[in-house]
Enzyme design. Structure first.
Site, short mmCIF file in Angstrom:
data_model
loop_
_atom_site.label_atom_id
_atom_site.label_comp_id
_atom_site.label_asym_id
_atom_site.label_seq_id
_atom_site.Cartn_x
_atom_site.Cartn_y
_atom_site.Cartn_z
N ARG A 229 0.78 -1.09 0.03
CA ARG A 229 -0.29 0.14 0.03
C ARG A 229 0.84 1.40 -0.20
O ARG A 229 2.02 1.22 0.67
CB ARG A 229 -0.90 0.11 1.17
CG ARG A 229 -1.60 -1.28 1.52
CD ARG A 229 -2.82 -1.36 0.35
NE ARG A 229 -3.96 -0.63 0.27
CZ ARG A 229 -4.67 -0.81 -0.64
NH1 ARG A 229 -4.43 -1.52 -1.71
NH2 ARG A 229 -5.67 0.30 -0.71
N HIS A 277 -0.19 1.14 -9.76
CA HIS A 277 -0.98 0.36 -9.07
C HIS A 277 -1.45 -0.84 -9.57
O HIS A 277 -2.91 -1.09 -9.90
CB HIS A 277 -1.84 1.17 -8.48
CG HIS A 277 -2.46 0.41 -6.93
ND1 HIS A 277 -2.88 1.51 -6.08
CD2 HIS A 277 -2.60 -0.81 -6.52
CE1 HIS A 277 -3.23 0.41 -5.15
NE2 HIS A 277 -2.99 -0.71 -5.21
#
Length: 314
Positions: A229, A277
């Site tokens: 993350r 991502h």
């Protein structure tokens, strides 16, 4: 019984079609349609807007379209119902593919040869065998374990770290703060697959980098790969560590702010590899049937799987 779909950053039409195909006869309501509908018992979400869930009076459970759930736990109005995260072979395989790709690229000196190609220079640089390199994996859950097994099969020495004790038949997993120090001190490549919690937020900072080994068989400092993350990392500290040689290279798939701003120096840093991502992108055809099977089981009175512990944050 209806299911609410509330997503940001995904194509809602694609997910609605996949959910409907996985459970013919069930009604899928796509936000803003269905806001506050008492017929809705389950919500399938990714970064839903504020108030989308608290307005549902008969909500029984929430399903996150991804392994991460920090976007949900950060919601001040998240209803007191079970939250389930996705654990799926497709998602795990995609993350492992990314992890193996980036570890091999760094180990086989991909950056060096890309630079040589750009300069039309024919040059060879020695590279260690996989067996000479240690990959430390921070976060040894479903994703970390599978990536570790595949890397070990390629010959890499693999270490795992988790906050609590875990056992693996062939991979050494070191828990707690002492275990973290040991993994950092032994790793040539640091693969980060941690969830984002109060304890892990900002963990990839100057204090952690100072605990890394100083030199690796690659001839420089360790490599950082973060596919966990964005909130785990302090990007200013990563840049400083790269410029000082504390880190030799970094592959980053997640960022403090997403999309990564065009002005960020990470885009242009010669030792940073940026991906947007995509390490383990959620696939609607692969994941929708898993979600709907969970919902069907819950309707039969069976327990939900892969529930999130709100105190631990994952």
């Amino acid at each position: 019984m209806s299911v609410l779909l509330a997503v940001t950053g995904f194509d809602p039409a694609e997910w609605a079609a996949a959910l409907e195909a996985a459970a013919p006869g069930r009604t899928i309501r796509v936000l803003p349609d269905g806001a506050g509908d008492p017929e809705i018992r389950y919500a399938v979400v990714w970064k839903p807007p504020a108030g989308a869930l608290s307005a549902l009076p008969n909500l029984r459970a929430v399903f996150s379209l991804g392994a991460g759930v920090d976007h949900l736990l950060a919601m001040p109005d998240l209803p007191d119902v079970p939250v389930a995260r996705i654990v799926a072979g497709d998602l795990t395989a995609r993350m492992t593919e990314y992890a193996v790709w980036r570890v091999l690229d760094h180990a086989r000196r991909g950056r060096f040869y890309r630079e040589a190609q750009n300069k039309s220079v024919w040059i060879e640089r020695g590279q260690p065998a996989a067996s000479e390199l240690t990959v430390g994996i921070l976060g040894f859950g479903e994703l970390g374990r599978d990536a570790g097994e595949k890397l070990a099969a390629l010959g890499f020495r693999v270490l795992g770290w988790s906050r609590t004790a875990k056992h693996h038949a062939s991979i050494e997993v070191l828990p707690g703060e002492d275990g973290l120090s040991a993994v950092l001190g032994r790793s040539d490549i640091l693969l980060v697959l941690l969830p984002l919690t109060a304890d892990t937020r900002g963990i990839l900072d100057a204090r952690l980098f100072a605990r890394l080994k100083h030199r690796t068989p690659l001839g420089e400092g360790p490599v950082l790969i973060n596919a966990g993350r964005g909130g785990l990392q302090n990007e200013a500290d990563i840049l400083e560590a790269l410029d000082s040689g504390r880190l030799s290279e970094a592959s980053l798939d997640v960022f403090e702010t997403e999309p990564l701003p065009a002005a960020s120096p990470l885009w242009r840093h010669p030792r940073v590899f940026v991906t947007p991502h995509i390490a383990a992108a959620s696939s609607a055809p692969a994941l929708a049937p898993i979600i709907m099977r969970q919902i069907e089981a819950a309707e039969r009175g069976e327990a939900l799987q892969n529930l999130v512990d709100r105190k631990r944050g994952y």
